[in-house]
Structures are given as C-alpha cells and as structure tokens.
Design a protein around this motif. Structure first.
Motif, PDB file in Angstrom:
ATOM      1  N   PRO A   1       7.926 -26.303   0.960  1.00  0.00           N
ATOM      2  CA  PRO A   1       7.587 -24.946   1.412  1.00  0.00           C
ATOM      3  C   PRO A   1       8.725 -24.309   2.202  1.00  0.00           C
ATOM      4  N   GLU A   2       9.609 -25.158   2.741  1.00  0.00           N
ATOM      5  CA  GLU A   2      10.741 -24.629   3.510  1.00  0.00           C
ATOM      6  C   GLU A   2      11.670 -23.812   2.622  1.00  0.00           C
ATOM      7  N   LYS A   3      11.516 -23.924   1.311  1.00  0.00           N
ATOM      8  CA  LYS A   3      12.375 -23.152   0.411  1.00  0.00           C
ATOM      9  C   LYS A   3      11.748 -21.813   0.026  1.00  0.00           C
ATOM     10  N   LEU A   4      10.527 -21.583   0.466  1.00  0.00           N
ATOM     11  CA  LEU A   4       9.959 -20.253   0.265  1.00  0.00           C
ATOM     12  C   LEU A   4      10.733 -19.265   1.122  1.00  0.00           C
ATOM     13  N   THR A   5      10.737 -18.018   0.716  1.00  0.00           N
ATOM     14  CA  THR A   5      11.428 -17.024   1.557  1.00  0.00           C
ATOM     15  C   THR A   5      10.723 -16.958   2.898  1.00  0.00           C
TER      16      THR A   5
ATOM     17  N   ALA B   1       9.643 -14.423   4.426  1.00  0.00           N
ATOM     18  CA  ALA B   1       8.495 -13.524   4.362  1.00  0.00           C
ATOM     19  C   ALA B   1       7.297 -14.220   3.737  1.00  0.00           C
ATOM     20  N   LEU B   2       7.608 -15.002   2.712  1.00  0.00           N
ATOM     21  CA  LEU B   2       6.524 -15.681   2.010  1.00  0.00           C
ATOM     22  C   LEU B   2       5.917 -16.796   2.875  1.00  0.00           C
ATOM     23  N   GLN B   3       6.762 -17.444   3.648  1.00  0.00           N
ATOM     24  CA  GLN B   3       6.254 -18.481   4.564  1.00  0.00           C
ATOM     25  C   GLN B   3       5.331 -17.852   5.611  1.00  0.00           C
ATOM     26  N   ARG B   4       5.763 -16.701   6.100  1.00  0.00           N
ATOM     27  CA  ARG B   4       4.930 -16.039   7.111  1.00  0.00           C
ATOM     28  C   ARG B   4       3.597 -15.615   6.506  1.00  0.00           C
ATOM     29  N   ARG B   5       3.688 -15.121   5.272  1.00  0.00           N
ATOM     30  CA  ARG B   5       2.465 -14.688   4.592  1.00  0.00           C
ATOM     31  C   ARG B   5       1.522 -15.878   4.387  1.00  0.00           C
ATOM     32  N   LEU B   6       2.120 -17.016   4.025  1.00  0.00           N
ATOM     33  CA  LEU B   6       1.321 -18.216   3.812  1.00  0.00           C
ATOM     34  C   LEU B   6       0.667 -18.653   5.121  1.00  0.00           C
ATOM     35  N   ALA B   7       1.446 -18.588   6.210  1.00  0.00           N
ATOM     36  CA  ALA B   7       0.911 -19.002   7.516  1.00  0.00           C
ATOM     37  C   ALA B   7      -0.285 -18.134   7.898  1.00  0.00           C
ATOM     38  N   ARG B   8      -0.152 -16.829   7.667  1.00  0.00           N
ATOM     39  CA  ARG B   8      -1.261 -15.928   8.016  1.00  0.00           C
ATOM     40  C   ARG B   8      -2.484 -16.189   7.151  1.00  0.00           C
ATOM     41  N   ALA B   9      -2.227 -16.419   5.869  1.00  0.00           N
ATOM     42  CA  ALA B   9      -3.335 -16.678   4.938  1.00  0.00           C
ATOM     43  C   ALA B   9      -4.073 -17.954   5.347  1.00  0.00           C
TER      44      ALA B   9
ATOM     45  N   GLY C   1      14.495 -26.726  11.921  1.00  0.00           N
ATOM     46  CA  GLY C   1      15.867 -26.907  11.432  1.00  0.00           C
ATOM     47  C   GLY C   1      15.930 -27.048   9.924  1.00  0.00           C
ATOM     48  N   ALA C   2      14.862 -27.549   9.348  1.00  0.00           N
ATOM     49  CA  ALA C   2      14.850 -27.738   7.888  1.00  0.00           C
ATOM     50  C   ALA C   2      14.584 -26.434   7.143  1.00  0.00           C
ATOM     51  N   GLY C   3      14.184 -25.384   7.902  1.00  0.00           N
ATOM     52  CA  GLY C   3      14.009 -24.083   7.243  1.00  0.00           C
ATOM     53  C   GLY C   3      12.583 -23.578   7.250  1.00  0.00           C
ATOM     54  N   LEU C   4      11.685 -24.293   7.927  1.00  0.00           N
ATOM     55  CA  LEU C   4      10.312 -23.801   7.982  1.00  0.00           C
ATOM     56  C   LEU C   4      10.214 -22.686   9.026  1.00  0.00           C
ATOM     57  N   GLU C   5       9.438 -21.667   8.726  1.00  0.00           N
ATOM     58  CA  GLU C   5       9.266 -20.535   9.622  1.00  0.00           C
ATOM     59  C   GLU C   5       8.497 -20.958  10.865  1.00  0.00           C
ATOM     60  N   PRO C   6       8.884 -20.450  12.036  1.00  0.00           N
ATOM     61  CA  PRO C   6       8.177 -20.830  13.268  1.00  0.00           C
ATOM     62  C   PRO C   6       6.674 -20.568  13.187  1.00  0.00           C
TER      63      PRO C   6
END
Lengths: 579, 232
Positions: free
Chosen positions: A382-386, A388-396, A436-441
C-alpha cells in the motif's frame, strides 16, 4: 589356488583391520578378507599410507590381528599381507608358515608398488623388489593356497600374469574421500582406461587370472559402476571405502541424529500446543517463543473485523497469516480472498478503480472494497499507492464507507481489509519505519494498534528445523548437525524464500549422506536474497515510483529523484511512461 | 630384538673448540633388512622397521645409550604421544632430538601423497617445535630449500642436509652433488637469519679430507653404522 566360489562371479574383497569390521563385511557379503597393516592402521585412526612408513613393524602388526581376530572370528577366506623385507627371504618357508597359520593365502602388502620408481629400483637391486613379491606369492600358490598381487603398472601386472597368479588387483593409488582421504590424481575415466588396458594384458597372458581394482578416485559404488561401464573387471577390493568411509559417514550420521534430537524444539505447554495446531491449518510453521507471541496476537485479531496491517520482511510467507485472519468468516468453507498488488499496477488510476470503483465500470463489477462476495481484500504494497490514494483509503477505513469516483452514492466497505507491507521494520521504531517506507501518516495513524509484525527467521531461529522439515517434506536427505548449526548462524536476509531456494538446489543431489557444511557454504553465498533484489530496482521502477508518490506531478518527482525536469521528461519518453 | 645405528658427527677442526655442545652422534634404530645394495638411509624408511616408540623404550631402559648423542626419531609417526615421550626422554636424560629418519627423504611423488594426509615435513617441524618447547635441543633433517626454510621456524641448533631416496638410485651421491645441495640450503637458512651448525651427510673415508668438504658446512654427519652390540 582359487576356490570354486572365487572362480566365478564378481568378487568383493575387503581389506579390513579388526574383528568387528571383519564380521561386518562378512555379514555384508564380502567374498574374501585381506589382513594388511594398512587396514589395522586405519582402525587405529591413521591414514592407510602410514602402512608404508616406519611406524609399527608391519609383520607383527598384521600377524597379531590376523591370527587373533580375523581367523578366530571369520569363515571367509583370509589372505595375509606379506612383504619381502624380512631379514631372511625364503618364499617356500614363508608360504609354509602362512599355510600353517590357517590362512587361505597371501597378498603382497606392504608392497614396493606403492613407492616411487627410484625406491623400487633400489629395492630390486637389493633383491627385495617386485620380482620377489611375485615369487613369494607364486610359492604360496604352489603350496596349495591362493594369492592376490597388488600392482600399479603394466610391467608389474605382466610379471604376475606370467607367474599365473590367481588374483591381480590394480591399485590406482590411495583412496580419496573422507577425513583422511588423499587428493584425487586421476579421473574415473582415466582409471577405467588404464584398467581396461591392463586387464586385457593380463587376460591375454593368463586367462584364468582374475582381475580386480582398488583405490584412487573410487569412493562409492557409483564410481565403480562408471569404471565397469568402460572396463571389464572380475572384482573390486575395498579398503578405506569399506571400513573408514562408511564408518565416518555412519557414525557422523548417528551423532547427527542424537544432536538433532537435542536441537528439536522443546516441549511446549498445552495452551501453546493448541495455538500451534490452530495455526498449522493455515500453513503456518513454528513454535518458538517469538512465534507463539505472534500467534496469540494473530488469533485475537482473527476474531475481529477491523483492518490489519501485516508487516513482513521480503521473502517472508505472509499469506498463511492472512488466511488465519479470515478464519472466523470462512470456518466451514474456503475463503474468498482477493489480492491487489499495488507494486504490479502500472498506473495509479487502475489501483484506484479496482479498490474504489469507477462509475463506468460499476455496473459490471462492484469495487473490491464494496464487494460483498469478497471476504478478505489484501492490498499488497500500500506504500506504493499515491499519497492521495493512501489518504483516501485511510478515511474510507475509518468511516467504513467511501464514495465511488463520479458518484455521490456512499458504499459500505464489505470485506475485511488486510494491508501487506514487505519492509524491514524494527519493533521499537515501527511508526518511523512505516513512514519511512512511504506510508502516509494518516494511514499509519489509523492502523496503529492493528499492526501485526511477522518476525523474520533470524528472530525465531529455533523454528528453523521445523521450517526445513515443512519445506523439504518428502526429500530423501537431511542436514548434518554441523550444517544445521551453520544454517542457524546464517542471517537469512531472504527469509523463507531463501530457505526454499536452498532446499530446491539440494533437491537433485546424488549423495545420500547428510548435507555437510562445505556443501552448504556456496549455496548460502549464492542464494538470491529477496531483500537485495528489491534494493536493486531499475531506474524505470524508481521513476514510476516517484511519479506515483507525487500524483504524477513531474516537477515534484524530478525533485525527489534529484534530477532536472528536462532529464525526467527524457527518461519518461525513453521508458515509454508518457502514455 | 632391536638393533641400533650410530650416525657420527665430525666437526671441522677449526669449529671444534667453539662447538663443544654439539652431540657426538645421532642414535637411530637400524633397518631390519641389510643389504649392500640397500643404503641404510633408505632401508630405515621401510615399514618393517619399528617406529620411534621402540627406540624410546630402548633408550629409557638403557639411558647410557644416548649419552652425548642425539636421538633420531621418525617424527611423522601419527601415533606418537608427545606429552608422554617428552617426560620419558627427559627422565632418561636425553637432551637432543632429531627427525631422523624423515619423510623428507622420500621422493617428491611419494612426499606429495604424504602431504595429502598431513604426514610430511610440516608434521615433523611441529613435533620438533613441541620438543623445543619442552626444553630439548633440535637437530633438524632437511633435503631441500622449502623444508629448510620451514625448519628455521623452530630455531634448530643443528641443520642436517640428507639426500633424497632418488639421489641414492645411482649409488651414494657424490660429494659434489651433496655439496651443491648443501650450498643451496645454506643460502636459504642464511636468508632466514638462521645461524646454527650446518652438517651434510658424508662417508667415513671423507673425514680425513676436510678441505674437500662443501664450503658452508660446519661438519659431516657420517653414514650410519650398526651399534656393535644388539639389544634384547
């Protein structure tokens, strides 16, 4: 004179050095025994070649054990090792002593033929050379016994054939193999060619003489088989190959067995055993303390519906753990699990559409996050999602609902969501490592508390024997304790994948002996490490990654990559990424 | 019954006063089989001879045998229990030890096979080092430059240059041949910083012709002779 049994069939002679070995070879079906000082010295833990050195008087050493052990215990014919370097050389008298001793015959050992050519010449000049060895054996035969002549050259073989000796054994050097083995000086094929030539010569001169072979590179029956495919032989004589090598291997194997017994995981308590048995149904292997702690957490997580983030190092098998998370849902049937590997999606929009759907496609198939038929949706990398997409996933995930692109309708998240990250994470610095691996906070923050970190092999090294057993199930071989200890000392950067590679490479090995450390070493060095492979990503991968992470903002991506916008444009064009 | 042989050591006249501590001879076992065409140096290497333990037993029983002499032992014998033998030889007042006979005397082809299993000059060197650390003085037998260089590591008081078996194939090697061999080894020893007593094998008949001895040698070690009385 050969007995009827020794005059036909393929003969096996055993040059052994003790009563216990003699009984073993007799039970094993050897046709005749040789009592020679080399055998005795091997039994004393000394290399065979010491039989040619002034270590212990060859005559008394051989006579003693031959009389007191071999003749006393064995029924098979025993040939006494004799030499021509006694004070007095009287072949007839010596033959008579051999006959009176109860031996079936004699063999020239220790012999001049083992020495260098100058030594042979000196001994011949002193009247104690190879010619006298032939004469002694001839006298033994004339006294009604049988004789075997060791030779190493064509000339020596001719001497024996001219004398009509019963058995001629071509000795092709001291044996290779094992802890006390010699360096190989000739190949099996070279030996076979030499044997064929000398064998023919002997048969031409003395057709009744039986021709045998011993020593050199022949360390196992397969080696003899290769020789026999090229050279006709009437028999084989084994020394080191019949006592030292099998003894070394079988004793080592037995000690290994005892050692391995001690290396097995210790008994575990009833609760832990229940946990281990529960995990086995999903293909999870291990019962170390570290592993048990993970299993306890896994079992607890499996009874909930909340999303879980599984963090594993490259090469670790994480899917069994995902299956365990779906255990409650799929109690009595197979689990409907869908995986989306973000790293394999070539465009971010595709991942977005698969996960969140698109109005154009919603009539054909619902988005995975809202598909009621899917029980577990696994999002790999999932760290390779953009971002914006990571944030969207987190909210969902937080709201339990999301809106499909181009639609105002809210959709409920139906499957259980499992995020899988193949990254190195330290227990004590988990959040930092994930960021550090790229996951959104936002995503990390939401998943906090629902992270399941799978310990790599090096953190549960006591599980290694069980992992090996599971991986090598059905294999005909096993690791020696030394090899097992070496495996346990290994760092396993590629985890289970690396272990699988090594076991796969061992699958075709010909030896039936346990895998030794030396055999393992090159495999451990050459086994590809998944971690290392990941590090060696291509330039194209890096560019795609940077573009994704920055929502295809080329200026930001160029900045992250440390190159100019112009260079990035050129590279996008070069790799065909502009479409 | 074990027969013994004596290898007499004769130093150059001008070196004698300075080298009073050098043993007068080396005592070894005698080969079982004697023949005019079989040099004793070669016959000693046959496996019908008793090993070093038999000689040590003899010396322990009759300590006077080794008075002023070094004891020549086949030190490549893998069955030698050094800890035990150090003690026994010390108790018997033996002061000097030599690796005689030596695997070094074997021809190259056979030596290589011995090396495969660790029964070569390196083993003898290690045995000598062990004797050295137990307080014995060392007379190291060598046949070539490589072994000579290796032997300097144990700081032998005496280095003895012997011909290989092959050198005996055409009879006892000439003084010239032995001299060239010794010369070569002398340079290697010198380069290694060794400064002990260098001996080469000689015949009794050569003792009177000191001027003909190889330049760099401090003396000759004579071809072995049977010790007159056999011991039982």
């Amino acid at each position: 004179m050969l007995t009827q049994e020794l005059n036909s069939g393929f003969l096996i002679g055993a040059a052994i050095g003790s009563g216990s070995n003699a009984l073993a070879v007799e039970r094993g079906g050897a046709d005749f025994l040789l009592a020679i000082n080399a055998g005795r010295l091997r039994n004393m833990g000394v290399p065979s070649i010491a039989s040619m050195l002034p270590v212990l008087d060859a005559d008394s050493l051989t006579d003693d054990y031959a009389q007191e052990e071999l003749l006393a215990l064995c029924k098979k014919p025993v040939l006494l090792g004799v030499n021509v370097w006694r004070r007095d050389f009287n072949p007839v008298a010596q033959a008579e002593t051999i006959r009176e001793g109860g031996f079936a015959g004699a063999v020239n050992f220790p012999s001049c033929m083992h020495y260098s050519r100058p030594m042979q010449q000196i001994l011949s000049r002193a009247g104690r050379g190879i010619e006298q060895e032939v004469a002694l054996l001839k006298a033994v035969q004339d006294a009604g016994m049988m004789s075997m002549f060791y030779c190493s050259t064509r000339t020596q073989a001719r001497l024996a054939a001219d004398a009509g000796l019963d058995l001629v054994c071509l000795n092709i050097g001291w044996n290779v193999g094992g802890a006390l083995g010699h360096r190989s000086r000739s190949t099996i094929e070279e030996v076979a060619m030499e044997a064929r030539e000398i064998g023919r010569l002997i048969k031409r001169i003395s057709p009744k003489t039986r021709f045998l072979l011993e020593g050199g590179p022949i360390a196992a029956p397969e080696d003899l088989s290769r020789v026999l495919s090229l050279a006709p032989l009437d028999g084989y004589v084994g020394g080191s190959t019949i006592d030292r090598l099998p003894l070394e291997a079988s004793v080592a194997s037995m000690i290994d067995g005892f050692r391995r017994a001690s290396l097995r995981p210790t008994r575990i308590d009833e609760e832990s055993l229940g946990l281990v048995n529960w995990s086995k149904q999903f293909g999870i292997v291990g019962q170390s303390e570290t592993h048990l702690a993970v299993l306890r957490r896994l079992q607890a997580l499996s009874s909930a519906r909340d999303p879980v983030l599984i963090v594993a190092e490259p090469g670790q098998g994480s899917l069994p753990f995902v299956r365990a998370l779906g255990a409650t849902k799929a109690r009595s049937r197979s689990l409907n699990m869908v995986q989306i590997d973000v790293a394999e999606q070539d465009l971010p929009a595709r991942a977005r559409n698969v996960l969140f759907g698109h109005r154009d496609a919603s009539n054909i198939r619902p988005p995975i996050l809202a598909d009621p038929s899917v029980e577990i949706a696994v999002i790999r990398a999932p760290e390779k999602l953009t971002q914006a997409l990571q944030r969207r996933l987190a909210r969902a995930l937080r709201d339990g609902v999301f809106r499909m692109a181009g639609s105002r309708r809210s959709l409920k998240i139906e499957p259980r969501i499992v995020l899988l990250c193949d990254i190195h994470v330290q227990d004590e610095a988990q959040v930092e490592d994930l960021l550090g691996a790229g996951l959104e906070p936002e995503l990390v923050s939401y998943m906090e508390g629902w992270v399941l970190r799978l310990p790599p092999i090096r953190e549960r090294i006591s599980d290694l024997p069980l992992l090996i057993d599971a991986e090598a199930e059905g294999s005909q071989w096993e690791f020696s304790s030394g090899a097992l200890q070496r495996l346990q000392a290994h760092d396993w950067p590629g985890n289970e994948a690396e272990l699988r590679t090594i076991i796969g490479r061992l699958a075709g090995r010909s030896s039936r002996l346990p895998v030794q450390t030396e055999e393992l070493e090159p495999l451990l060095q050459s086994a590809p490490s998944v971690g290392r492979q990941r590090k060696g990503r291509t330039e194209k991968d890096l560019i795609v990654d940077a573009l994704w992470r920055n929502s295809f903002n080329r200026s930001k991506a160029a900045e992250v990559l440390g190159i100019s916008r112009k260079t990035l444009y050129n590279k996008i064009k070069k790799y065909g990424l502009s479409g | 019954m074990i027969e013994l042989m004596n290898w007499r050591i004769v130093l150059r006249s001008e070196r004698k006063p300075a080298l009073t501590s050098v043993p007068s001879s080396i005592l070894t076992i005698a080969p079982q089989f004697h023949h005019e065409n079989l040099p004793s140096e070669v016959g000693l290497l046959l496996p019908t001879n008793s090993g070093p333990r038999a000689l040590i037993d003899t010396v322990v029983e009759t300590p006077n045998l080794c008075r002023d002499a070094a004891l020549g032992l086949f030190l490549a014998d893998p069955l030698l229990n050094l800890t035990r033998e150090h003690r026994r030889l010390s108790d018997a007042k033996v002061e000097w030890v030599s690796n005689l006979p030596s695997t070094e005397q074997q021809d190259i082809e056979f030596s290589q096979q011995l090396s495969d299993v660790g029964l070569d000059y390196k083993r003898e060197r290690d045995m000598l080092a062990s004797f050295r650390s137990a307080g014995f003085k060392i007379a190291a037998v060598v046949t070539d430059a490589t072994a000579a260089a290796a032997m300097t590591e144990v700081y032998p008081e005496v280095v003895i240059v012997l011909p290989r078996i092959a050198d005996f194939a055409a009879g006892f090697p000439s003084l010239h041949q032995r001299g060239s061999m010794t010369q070569e080894i002398f340079h290697v020893l010198q380069d290694a910083g060794w400064s002990g007593i260098l001996l080469c094998l000689g015949e009794t008949s050569e003792l009177a012709h000191e001027r003909q001895w190889p330049d760099k040698v401090d003396g000759l070690i004579c071809r072995p002779e049977l010790v007159s009385s056999a011991l039982s």
